[in-house]
Design a protein around this motif. Structure first.
Motif, PDB file in Angstrom:
ATOM      1  N   UNK A   1      31.489  63.497 -15.818  1.00  0.00           N
ATOM      2  CA  UNK A   1      31.917  62.414 -16.709  1.00  0.00           C
ATOM      3  C   UNK A   1      33.206  61.744 -16.195  1.00  0.00           C
ATOM      4  N   UNK A   2      33.343  61.768 -14.869  1.00  0.00           N
ATOM      5  CA  UNK A   2      34.494  61.115 -14.237  1.00  0.00           C
ATOM      6  C   UNK A   2      34.150  59.629 -14.078  1.00  0.00           C
ATOM      7  N   UNK A   3      34.224  58.914 -15.192  1.00  0.00           N
ATOM      8  CA  UNK A   3      33.737  57.527 -15.256  1.00  0.00           C
ATOM      9  C   UNK A   3      34.766  56.691 -16.004  1.00  0.00           C
ATOM     10  N   UNK A   4      35.147  55.542 -15.411  1.00  0.00           N
ATOM     11  CA  UNK A   4      36.219  54.727 -16.000  1.00  0.00           C
ATOM     12  C   UNK A   4      35.723  53.483 -16.706  1.00  0.00           C
ATOM     13  N   UNK A   5      34.444  53.124 -16.449  1.00  0.00           N
ATOM     14  CA  UNK A   5      33.930  51.871 -17.020  1.00  0.00           C
ATOM     15  C   UNK A   5      32.495  52.098 -17.486  1.00  0.00           C
ATOM     16  N   UNK A   6      32.307  52.733 -18.641  1.00  0.00           N
ATOM     17  CA  UNK A   6      30.949  53.110 -19.062  1.00  0.00           C
ATOM     18  C   UNK A   6      30.053  51.893 -19.301  1.00  0.00           C
ATOM     19  N   UNK A   7      28.844  51.955 -18.730  1.00  0.00           N
ATOM     20  CA  UNK A   7      27.921  50.817 -18.836  1.00  0.00           C
ATOM     21  C   UNK A   7      27.535  50.554 -20.286  1.00  0.00           C
ATOM     22  N   UNK A   8      27.413  51.598 -21.086  1.00  0.00           N
ATOM     23  CA  UNK A   8      27.006  51.412 -22.480  1.00  0.00           C
ATOM     24  C   UNK A   8      28.146  51.762 -23.454  1.00  0.00           C
ATOM     25  N   UNK A   9      29.358  51.419 -23.042  1.00  0.00           N
ATOM     26  CA  UNK A   9      30.540  51.728 -23.846  1.00  0.00           C
ATOM     27  C   UNK A   9      30.490  51.138 -25.246  1.00  0.00           C
ATOM     28  N   UNK A  10      30.071  49.876 -25.347  1.00  0.00           N
ATOM     29  CA  UNK A  10      30.019  49.223 -26.669  1.00  0.00           C
ATOM     30  C   UNK A  10      29.075  49.970 -27.596  1.00  0.00           C
ATOM     31  N   UNK A  11      27.920  50.351 -27.054  1.00  0.00           N
ATOM     32  CA  UNK A  11      26.935  51.048 -27.888  1.00  0.00           C
ATOM     33  C   UNK A  11      27.441  52.423 -28.317  1.00  0.00           C
ATOM     34  N   UNK A  12      28.218  53.060 -27.440  1.00  0.00           N
ATOM     35  CA  UNK A  12      28.786  54.367 -27.789  1.00  0.00           C
ATOM     36  C   UNK A  12      29.752  54.210 -28.963  1.00  0.00           C
ATOM     37  N   UNK A  13      30.578  53.183 -28.895  1.00  0.00           N
ATOM     38  CA  UNK A  13      31.539  52.949 -29.981  1.00  0.00           C
ATOM     39  C   UNK A  13      30.807  52.617 -31.280  1.00  0.00           C
ATOM     40  N   UNK A  14      29.732  51.836 -31.164  1.00  0.00           N
ATOM     41  CA  UNK A  14      28.928  51.516 -32.353  1.00  0.00           C
ATOM     42  C   UNK A  14      28.334  52.785 -32.961  1.00  0.00           C
ATOM     43  N   UNK A  15      27.802  53.660 -32.108  1.00  0.00           N
ATOM     44  CA  UNK A  15      27.173  54.896 -32.598  1.00  0.00           C
ATOM     45  C   UNK A  15      28.196  55.734 -33.349  1.00  0.00           C
ATOM     46  N   UNK A  16      29.388  55.854 -32.778  1.00  0.00           N
ATOM     47  CA  UNK A  16      30.432  56.653 -33.411  1.00  0.00           C
ATOM     48  C   UNK A  16      30.797  56.037 -34.767  1.00  0.00           C
ATOM     49  N   UNK A  17      30.961  54.726 -34.770  1.00  0.00           N
ATOM     50  CA  UNK A  17      31.391  54.051 -36.000  1.00  0.00           C
ATOM     51  C   UNK A  17      30.307  54.073 -37.083  1.00  0.00           C
ATOM     52  N   UNK A  18      29.090  53.688 -36.703  1.00  0.00           N
ATOM     53  CA  UNK A  18      27.991  53.663 -37.695  1.00  0.00           C
ATOM     54  C   UNK A  18      27.743  55.030 -38.293  1.00  0.00           C
ATOM     55  N   UNK A  19      27.945  56.071 -37.490  1.00  0.00           N
ATOM     56  CA  UNK A  19      27.634  57.428 -37.948  1.00  0.00           C
ATOM     57  C   UNK A  19      28.802  58.041 -38.725  1.00  0.00           C
ATOM     58  N   UNK A  20      29.889  57.296 -38.845  1.00  0.00           N
ATOM     59  CA  UNK A  20      31.127  57.808 -39.449  1.00  0.00           C
ATOM     60  C   UNK A  20      31.656  58.989 -38.660  1.00  0.00           C
ATOM     61  N   UNK A  21      31.477  58.905 -37.377  1.00  0.00           N
ATOM     62  CA  UNK A  21      32.020  59.916 -36.470  1.00  0.00           C
ATOM     63  C   UNK A  21      33.147  59.306 -35.658  1.00  0.00           C
ATOM     64  N   UNK A  22      33.388  59.822 -34.453  1.00  0.00           N
ATOM     65  CA  UNK A  22      34.445  59.268 -33.612  1.00  0.00           C
ATOM     66  C   UNK A  22      34.284  59.703 -32.165  1.00  0.00           C
ATOM     67  N   UNK A  23      35.054  59.042 -31.293  1.00  0.00           N
ATOM     68  CA  UNK A  23      35.095  59.454 -29.885  1.00  0.00           C
ATOM     69  C   UNK A  23      36.519  59.891 -29.602  1.00  0.00           C
ATOM     70  N   UNK A  24      36.664  61.068 -29.042  1.00  0.00           N
ATOM     71  CA  UNK A  24      37.997  61.610 -28.785  1.00  0.00           C
ATOM     72  C   UNK A  24      38.107  62.031 -27.317  1.00  0.00           C
ATOM     73  N   UNK A  25      39.337  62.306 -26.890  1.00  0.00           N
ATOM     74  CA  UNK A  25      39.580  62.764 -25.520  1.00  0.00           C
ATOM     75  C   UNK A  25      40.142  64.180 -25.563  1.00  0.00           C
ATOM     76  N   UNK A  26      39.729  65.003 -24.610  1.00  0.00           N
ATOM     77  CA  UNK A  26      40.176  66.394 -24.571  1.00  0.00           C
ATOM     78  C   UNK A  26      40.667  66.707 -23.150  1.00  0.00           C
ATOM     79  N   UNK A  27      41.817  67.380 -23.027  1.00  0.00           N
ATOM     80  CA  UNK A  27      42.331  67.706 -21.688  1.00  0.00           C
ATOM     81  C   UNK A  27      41.434  68.709 -20.948  1.00  0.00           C
TER      82      UNK A  27
END
Ligand code: F0G
Length: 344
Positions: free
Chosen positions: A235-261
């Protein structure tokens, strides 16, 4: 009847054209493994969807059966993808099965050995790019626009169709969707597929926790990352091709996207192995996110049914383990020496 693969099992739910010629390695049908110790600790009912048990060792086989079946059905002769490793191995295997030529572009020096070996073993022409996954993806998009070579990255809509089947399987196994789904996010095809799959299957919707590595977290930062870095090379990726859809999925589902060290990702990898499930680092990101959120009180696991998706097998990336491991002891081949070290 014996299991015949995903297109056979779920084809009626997949938007695939009539011209497909099914190419399958009997992918999918992966186990949903209960995790009793972790469930007790978190106070929830936790399952691992172990996608490392697919034919080439990752979830990519779900999308690849669809993408290659479509490509071969329309007469493509060569397929290409950019990859951090798993897509490459999967594309190579399904192309081999279909009798197609496969070309894979990978970031130089940043692909785990089990994935590179797989791509080579299945007969792909492997090309290393002096750049990142994102650079490789731009190149394969350009070449597939200018030549008849078929693109099998998850920009290809048939990849998403195939990957929806993981959501269907979870619903079929549990009887309904779980309360939460936790999974790693790289190029964001998988989170997009799960969300589309749950919505379509109408067995309830989970809240979705997408997890990126802190050094490669464009969706958390809100902008592309020029030089992504993480031990979780998948997952060493800086420009996800489906980034918008990922954000939509998180938002519509009342979930979220987080970062972990990285340290927490590796710690989650160890925790899973302690319960008998060995996954590659990126695949432990989902659990690391769940643990991180629980620790800071942001996650009410109480009584919930949670599915953590483990996307790839630990054998894909053996060096991450052996490099931090003391070499096994060497002893003479006799009983006294053996009992000596055991009782040490
Ligand atoms: N986990 C593993 C093991 C992966 O290989 C990938 C992606 C992901 C998670 C993230 O999935 O991209 O759909 O968000 N690997 C791609 C590859 C990029 O080339 O193998 P995603």
């Amino acid at each position: 009847m014996t299991y015949q693969g995903l297109i056979h099992r779920y084809g009626q739910y997949l938007d695939l054209p009539a011209h497909i010629k099914t190419i399958s390695l009997l992918e999918g049908n992966t186990p949903l493994i209960p995790m009793p110790r972790l469930s007790r600790e978190l106070g929830c009912e936790l399952f691992i969807k172990f996608e490392g048990l697919n034919p080439t060792g990752s979830f990519k086989d779900r999308g690849m059966t669809a993408a290659i079946s479509e490509a071969v059905g329309r007469g493509a002769q060569t397929v290409i993808c950019a990859s951090t490793g798993n897509t490459a191995a999967s594309a190579a295997a399904y192309a081999a099965r279909a009798g197609l030529r496969s070309i894979v572009l990978i970031p130089e020096g940043k692909v785990a050995v089990g994935k590179l070996a797989g791509a080579i073993a299945y007969g792909a022409e492997v090309i290393q790019i002096q750049g990142s996954f994102d650079d490789a993806l731009s190149l394969v998009v350009e070449i597939t626009q200018k030549t008849p070579i078929a693109l099998v990255n998850s920009i290809n809509p048939f990849r998403i169709e195939g990957q929806k089947t993981a959501a269907f399987e979870i619903c079929d196994d549990l009887g309904s969707a779980p309360d939460w789904l936790c999974l790693p996010v790289g190029n964001a095809g998988n989170i997009t597929s799960y969300w589309a799959g749950f919505k379509q299957y109408q067995k309830g919707l989970p809240q979705v926790l997408g997890v990126q590595a802190a050094g490669a977290a464009p969706l958390v930062l809100g902008h592309p990352v020029e030089k992504p870095e993480t031990v979780a090379t998948a997952i060493r990726i800086g420009k996800p091709a489906r980034g918008e859809q990922a954000l939509d999925a998180a938002q519509e589902s009342k979930g979220r996207i987080i970062a972990v060290p990285d340290e927490q990702i590796l710690s989650a990898q160890r925790i899973l192995a302690e319960e008998g499930v060995w996954v590659e680092p990126a695949s432990a990101a989902g659990l690391s996110g769940l643990l991180a959120e629980s620790t800071v009180g942001k996650f009410e696991a109480g009584g919930k049914r949670i599915v953590v998706v483990c996307t790839g097998h630990g054998m894909k990336d053996p060096s991450i383990i052996t490099e931090s491991f003391k070499s096994p002891k060497v002893i003479p081949a006799n009983y006294e020496a053996l009992i000596g070290v055991i009782e040490e």
